[in-house]
Scaffold this motif. Sequence first.
Motif, PDB file in Angstrom:
ATOM      1  N   VAL A  10       0.804  -1.100  -0.316  1.00 37.97           N
ATOM      2  CA  VAL A  10       0.061  -0.371  -0.491  1.00 37.97           C
ATOM      3  C   VAL A  10       1.035   1.247   0.211  1.00 37.97           C
ATOM      4  N   GLY A  11       1.093   2.230  -1.239  1.00 42.37           N
ATOM      5  CA  GLY A  11       1.640   3.556  -0.761  1.00 42.37           C
ATOM      6  C   GLY A  11       3.084   3.306  -0.896  1.00 42.37           C
ATOM      7  N   ILE A  12       3.201   4.541  -0.522  1.00 45.19           N
ATOM      8  CA  ILE A  12       4.889   5.230  -0.697  1.00 45.19           C
ATOM      9  C   ILE A  12       5.383   4.496   0.379  1.00 45.19           C
ATOM     10  N   SER A  13       4.663   4.187   1.405  1.00 44.20           N
ATOM     11  CA  SER A  13       5.056   3.372   3.290  1.00 44.20           C
ATOM     12  C   SER A  13       5.377   1.838   2.500  1.00 44.20           C
ATOM     13  N   GLY A  14       4.614   1.320   1.911  1.00 47.78           N
ATOM     14  CA  GLY A  14       4.550  -0.037   1.270  1.00 47.78           C
ATOM     15  C   GLY A  14       5.723  -0.744   0.384  1.00 47.78           C
ATOM     16  N   SER A  15       5.283   0.854  -0.565  1.00 43.88           N
ATOM     17  CA  SER A  15       6.816   0.504  -1.384  1.00 43.88           C
ATOM     18  C   SER A  15       8.128   0.378  -1.065  1.00 43.88           C
ATOM     19  N   SER A  16       8.751   1.469  -0.405  1.00 43.47           N
ATOM     20  CA  SER A  16       9.715   1.791  -0.297  1.00 43.47           C
ATOM     21  C   SER A  16      10.281   0.775   1.081  1.00 43.47           C
ATOM     22  N   LYS A  17       9.335   0.542   1.956  1.00 45.43           N
ATOM     23  CA  LYS A  17       9.722  -0.637   2.728  1.00 45.43           C
ATOM     24  C   LYS A  17      10.033  -2.262   1.824  1.00 45.43           C
ATOM     25  N   ILE A  18       9.592  -2.567   0.792  1.00 43.88           N
ATOM     26  CA  ILE A  18      10.566  -2.927  -0.351  1.00 43.88           C
ATOM     27  C   ILE A  18      11.384  -3.026  -0.367  1.00 43.88           C
ATOM     28  N   LYS A  19      11.858  -2.129  -1.505  1.00 38.07           N
ATOM     29  CA  LYS A  19      12.935  -1.226  -2.130  1.00 38.07           C
ATOM     30  C   LYS A  19      13.788  -1.709  -0.934  1.00 38.07           C
ATOM     31  N   GLU A  20      13.663  -0.939   0.266  1.00 39.47           N
ATOM     32  CA  GLU A  20      14.428  -1.115   1.150  1.00 39.47           C
ATOM     33  C   GLU A  20      15.190  -2.298   1.950  1.00 39.47           C
ATOM     34  N   ASN A  21      14.386  -3.584   2.169  1.00 41.97           N
ATOM     35  CA  ASN A  21      14.498  -4.045   2.655  1.00 41.97           C
ATOM     36  C   ASN A  21      14.232  -5.142   1.703  1.00 41.97           C
TER      37      ASN A  21
END
Length: 266
Positions: A10-21
């Motif tokens: 969901v949204g930028i929060s979810g996407s960036s967590k995936i990209k970073e981790n």
Amino acid sequence: MRILFLGDVVGISGSSKIKENLLSQLKINKIDFVIVNAENADETGVGLTKEICEDFFKCGVDVITTGNHVWDQKDIMSFIDKENRLLRPKNLFEPAPGKGFEIYTTKNIKIGVLNLMGNVFMKKCDDVFETAKKFMGNYKLKEDYDFLIVDFHGEITSEKNAIGHYFDGKATLVVGTHTHIPTNDARVLNNGTAYQTDAGMCGDYDSVIGMNKINSINKFMKKDSIKHYPAKGEATLSGVIVDCNIETGLANKVYSYIFGGQLSKN
Ligand code: FE2
């Protein structure tokens, strides 16, 4: 082989967590193949874009599944026909762009991924049980693929439960998506299929299913609210990990997976 399935991003929060981790999480958890439902990954919380798909593929995602919001960002309609690793629910009314099933090969192992959508309280689509019946008539575990993963995008637990049992012994994993709340019922069913009613979301749980909580409350109270948008706090990655048996194509073990953010058990 070990497969990770992650619920709705969901949204930028979810996407960036995936990209970073994700890359480091795949190493730590010894994951061989990753499927992510990304139908809410756009910054608006509905739909997804070509750029999001490409970013996810770069950080270890092998296949992206979707659901009722698949067409909310219109450009995806032309992209989906060019991108083999992006699926939409198989039982959408035809003709529809894209496809709902594909077989992927990794390390000489064939993994089928099937994306289905429920009929209860969802957008109208073909009967999911008829679609599943026809599918199981055409494809067989250990004949057409070594493993089969089914993403069942649906609103109600009973329909998801029924689909899980319907595929029992014929799929490696059946996992629900769409409600954005992980259920505590991961288990291997009697005939060897791993199952969890809902994978939960990859998003900020300090929210109402990933969206700003104040706006959501106002919406329920029928008050005017500013434009609805996803919550922006730290996301939890939620999903399931399944240990697959290469001899049978079924599951040895299934675990709930929770990483980071409010739901973190670490
Ligand atoms: Fe959905």
